[in-house]
Structures are given as structure tokens and as C-alpha cells.
Design an enzyme around this catalytic site. Structure first.
Site, PDB file in Angstrom:
ATOM      1  N   LYS A   6       0.814  -1.208   0.000  1.00 55.81           N
ATOM      2  CA  LYS A   6       0.000   0.000   0.000  1.00 55.81           C
ATOM      3  C   LYS A   6       0.854   1.268   0.000  1.00 55.81           C
ATOM      4  O   LYS A   6       0.396   2.334  -0.368  1.00 55.81           O
ATOM      5  CB  LYS A   6      -0.867   0.044   1.285  1.00 55.81           C
ATOM      6  CG  LYS A   6      -1.795  -1.103   1.484  1.00 55.81           C
ATOM      7  CD  LYS A   6      -2.531  -0.896   2.852  1.00 55.81           C
ATOM      8  CE  LYS A   6      -3.299  -2.123   3.245  1.00 55.81           C
ATOM      9  NZ  LYS A   6      -3.852  -1.995   4.617  1.00 55.81           N
ATOM     10  N   GLU A  28       7.941   2.781  -5.687  1.00 51.13           N
ATOM     11  CA  GLU A  28       7.967   2.303  -4.300  1.00 51.13           C
ATOM     12  C   GLU A  28       8.069   3.478  -3.340  1.00 51.13           C
ATOM     13  O   GLU A  28       8.695   4.483  -3.661  1.00 51.13           O
ATOM     14  CB  GLU A  28       9.198   1.408  -4.078  1.00 51.13           C
ATOM     15  CG  GLU A  28       8.946  -0.064  -4.203  1.00 51.13           C
ATOM     16  CD  GLU A  28       8.164  -0.654  -3.037  1.00 51.13           C
ATOM     17  OE1 GLU A  28       7.411   0.083  -2.353  1.00 51.13           O
ATOM     18  OE2 GLU A  28       8.289  -1.866  -2.825  1.00 51.13           O
ATOM     19  N   ASP A  29       7.492   3.334  -2.168  1.00 51.23           N
ATOM     20  CA  ASP A  29       7.704   4.354  -1.140  1.00 51.23           C
ATOM     21  C   ASP A  29       9.087   4.204  -0.518  1.00 51.23           C
ATOM     22  O   ASP A  29       9.784   5.179  -0.288  1.00 51.23           O
ATOM     23  CB  ASP A  29       6.605   4.295  -0.057  1.00 51.23           C
ATOM     24  CG  ASP A  29       6.417   2.890   0.489  1.00 51.23           C
ATOM     25  OD1 ASP A  29       6.544   1.926  -0.286  1.00 51.23           O
ATOM     26  OD2 ASP A  29       6.162   2.738   1.698  1.00 51.23           O
ATOM     27  N   VAL A  34      12.732   1.482  -0.190  1.00 53.23           N
ATOM     28  CA  VAL A  34      13.515   0.265  -0.395  1.00 53.23           C
ATOM     29  C   VAL A  34      14.357   0.082   0.862  1.00 53.23           C
ATOM     30  O   VAL A  34      15.125   0.970   1.239  1.00 53.23           O
ATOM     31  CB  VAL A  34      14.405   0.358  -1.650  1.00 53.23           C
ATOM     32  CG1 VAL A  34      15.269  -0.900  -1.780  1.00 53.23           C
ATOM     33  CG2 VAL A  34      13.549   0.547  -2.890  1.00 53.23           C
ATOM     34  N   ASP A  35      14.134  -1.082   1.497  1.00 55.40           N
ATOM     35  CA  ASP A  35      14.784  -1.362   2.775  1.00 55.40           C
ATOM     36  C   ASP A  35      15.820  -2.471   2.522  1.00 55.40           C
ATOM     37  O   ASP A  35      16.948  -2.192   2.120  1.00 55.40           O
ATOM     38  CB  ASP A  35      13.655  -1.773   3.738  1.00 55.40           C
ATOM     39  CG  ASP A  35      14.086  -1.914   5.175  1.00 55.40           C
ATOM     40  OD1 ASP A  35      15.281  -2.106   5.422  1.00 55.40           O
ATOM     41  OD2 ASP A  35      13.232  -1.849   6.083  1.00 55.40           O
ATOM     42  N   LYS A  88      16.942   2.977   2.442  1.00 61.53           N
ATOM     43  CA  LYS A  88      17.773   2.767   3.639  1.00 61.53           C
ATOM     44  C   LYS A  88      18.971   1.934   3.219  1.00 61.53           C
ATOM     45  O   LYS A  88      18.960   0.702   3.363  1.00 61.53           O
ATOM     46  CB  LYS A  88      16.991   1.964   4.685  1.00 61.53           C
ATOM     47  CG  LYS A  88      15.990   2.739   5.485  1.00 61.53           C
ATOM     48  CD  LYS A  88      15.458   1.828   6.594  1.00 61.53           C
ATOM     49  CE  LYS A  88      14.247   2.411   7.251  1.00 61.53           C
ATOM     50  NZ  LYS A  88      13.619   1.513   8.218  1.00 61.53           N
ATOM     51  N   ASP A 119       3.537   3.363   6.991  1.00 61.15           N
ATOM     52  CA  ASP A 119       2.805   3.174   8.248  1.00 61.15           C
ATOM     53  C   ASP A 119       3.650   2.491   9.309  1.00 61.15           C
ATOM     54  O   ASP A 119       4.697   1.914   9.012  1.00 61.15           O
ATOM     55  CB  ASP A 119       1.592   2.275   8.000  1.00 61.15           C
ATOM     56  CG  ASP A 119       2.019   0.823   7.762  1.00 61.15           C
ATOM     57  OD1 ASP A 119       2.907   0.610   6.922  1.00 61.15           O
ATOM     58  OD2 ASP A 119       1.494  -0.081   8.442  1.00 61.15           O
TER      59      ASP A 119
HETATM   60  C1  PRP Z   1       7.304  -1.794   2.521  1.00 60.07           C
HETATM   61  C2  PRP Z   1       7.554  -0.943   1.285  1.00 60.07           C
HETATM   62  C3  PRP Z   1       8.170  -1.895   0.327  1.00 60.07           C
HETATM   63  C4  PRP Z   1       8.870  -2.894   1.212  1.00 60.07           C
HETATM   64  C5  PRP Z   1      10.335  -2.622   1.207  1.00 60.07           C
HETATM   65  O1  PRP Z   1       6.072  -2.428   2.393  1.00 60.07           O
HETATM   66  O2  PRP Z   1       6.365  -0.393   0.795  1.00 60.07           O
HETATM   67  O3  PRP Z   1       7.210  -2.525  -0.501  1.00 60.07           O
HETATM   68  O4  PRP Z   1       8.364  -2.738   2.536  1.00 60.07           O
HETATM   69  O5  PRP Z   1      11.020  -3.513   2.039  1.00 60.07           O
HETATM   70  P1  PRP Z   1      12.209  -4.433   1.528  1.00 60.07           P
HETATM   71  O6  PRP Z   1      13.141  -3.583   0.706  1.00 60.07           O
HETATM   72  O7  PRP Z   1      12.843  -4.886   2.822  1.00 60.07           O
HETATM   73  O8  PRP Z   1      11.639  -5.576   0.747  1.00 60.07           O
HETATM   74  P2  PRP Z   1       5.299  -3.077   3.645  1.00 60.07           P
HETATM   75  O9  PRP Z   1       5.660  -4.533   3.731  1.00 60.07           O
HETATM   76  O10 PRP Z   1       5.549  -2.242   4.852  1.00 60.07           O
HETATM   77  O11 PRP Z   1       3.796  -3.005   3.192  1.00 60.07           O
HETATM   78  P3  PRP Z   1       2.864  -1.728   2.929  1.00 60.07           P
HETATM   79  O12 PRP Z   1       3.493  -0.951   1.789  1.00 60.07           O
HETATM   80  O13 PRP Z   1       1.553  -2.318   2.560  1.00 60.07           O
HETATM   81  O14 PRP Z   1       2.825  -0.911   4.192  1.00 60.07           O
END
Ligand code: PRP
Length: 177
Positions: free
Chosen positions: A43, A99-100, A102-103, A131, A159
Site C-alpha cells: 500500500k 515504491e515508497d 527500499v529497505d 535505507k 505506516d
Molecule cells: C514496505 C515498502 C516496500 C517494502 C520494502 O512495504 O512499501 O514494498 O516494505 O522492504 P524491503 O526492501 O525490505 O523488501 P510493507 O511490507 O511495509 O507493506 P505496505 O506498503 O503495505 O505498508
């Protein structure tokens, strides 16, 4: 009594200015094509996608995709599961994944591989936040808003257990509070 708002990491005006810059850059880069398909990852990307898409000056269509991380201990960590695929045909199209954040990079890496199987002409990536110090897989971000440290951020689509998604700025929280 309402809770205090999270402290500001990136203000509403800084986000707005950066989104405008990204939109200009993307519009320039694709100015010779026949338009792009923006694919927002639900989302978190919904607000960024809404603002970015309205600032573009090239033809564009919008798709959404939804994924979820496997939390199952049987499955290796970082595995990603497709919850909702794109509806439209992206074969032969220039695709921009939006994407919002990238972790670890697992989600974006999975999405690039998955969307390649749909036969697009090209795939590029755009993320508002990155990050870098949390990266577990290398993934190229073609258009990046801001690099941030290893902090828990909320707002502008992001969120904490569904809270604070609609804050107009990026704030920082302590998830242990
Ligand atoms: C977040 C974000 C990315 C993902 C990145 O989504 O929107 O899609 O995590 O993380 P990564 O690089 O470690 O894969 P989240 O799982 O929080 O779901 P949401 O967007 O529905 O809140």
C-alpha cells in the site's frame, strides 16, 4: 487525548520539491517514447504515486501491484509473495515501478524479476526513500527521492501497524514506544 505527532524527518515542502524534480527528470528521460506505465506497490506507494504521476508531462497509465513478505519460519527470510498482479497488459511497454521505500531490497528485486516475465520493453525503478545500510540484496534505483538512515519512518504512505500513513510529511518513530 490525541497523541503527539512524530518528529519531522522530511518536511512536506521538501517532499513536494523533490517529487517535482523527479517528475521532471523522468519526463525528460522518456520524452522520446510513447509513454510509460507506472506500477505502484501497495500500500505504501499510493500517495507518492499519486503526486508523482500528476507532475509528469509524458503520457502515462497507472497500475498497482500488491506483495506480502513471508513471515513463516519455514520459508527463508526475505521471500516475497505476490498478492495482486497488474491488471493491464504491460508487454512491450516502458515500465516504472514506484515504491515508497527500499529497505532490504527483497521486494523490489522480486518485483523486477516477476514483471520481466510479462515482457515489458524496459523496467526502471523509482523510490521515494532508500535505507542503504539495511540492504541485503543489490537492487538498482533509477530515480531516488532521499537516502535515509536506519530509522523507522512513517507518513506520506508509510505506516507503523497501519498508523500514520496519511501524515503529510515523513516522520520518525520509535516502534518500542
Ligand atoms: C514496505 C515498502 C516496500 C517494502 C520494502 O512495504 O512499501 O514494498 O516494505 O522492504 P524491503 O526492501 O525490505 O523488501 P510493507 O511490507 O511495509 O507493506 P505496505 O506498503 O503495505 O505498508
Amino acid at each position: 487525548m490525541s497523541e503527539p505527532s512524530p518528529p519531522v524527518l522530511i518536511s512536506e515542502s521538501a517532499i513536494d520539491a523533490r517529487v517535482r524534480e523527479l517528475a521532471r527528470e523522468i519526463s525528460d528521460d522518456y520524452s522520446n517514447g510513447d509513454g510509460i506505465v507506472l506500477i505502484g506497490v501497495l500500500k505504501g506507494a499510493f500517495i507518492f504515486l499519486a503526486d508523482l504521476s500528476r507532475r509528469l508531462t509524458i503520457p502515462r497509465t497507472i497500475e498497482f501491484i500488491a506483495v506480502s513478505s513471508y513471515e513463516d519460519s519455514d520459508v527463508s527470510s526475505g521471500a516475497v509473495r505476490l498478492v495482486m498482479d497488474v491488471r493491464g497488459n504491460i508487454e512491450g511497454r516502458d515500465v516504472l515501478i514506484v515504491e515508497d521505500i527500499v529497505d532490504t531490497g527483497h521486494t523490489l528485486s522480486y518485483l523486477i524479476g516477476m514483471l520481466e516475465s510479462h515482457g515489458p520493453a524496459s523496467i526502471r525503478t523509482c523510490a521515494l526513500l532508500h535505507k542503504a545500510e539495511r540492504a541485503e540484496v543489490e537492487v538498482n534505483i533509477d530515480y531516488l527521492g532521499f537516502g535515509i538512515g536506519d530509522e523507522w519512518v512513517v507518513g506520506y504512505g508509510l505506516d507503523f501497524v497501519e498508523k500514520d500513513r496519511t501524515l503529510p510529511y515523513i516522520g520518525v518513530i520509535d516502534p518500542n514506544d
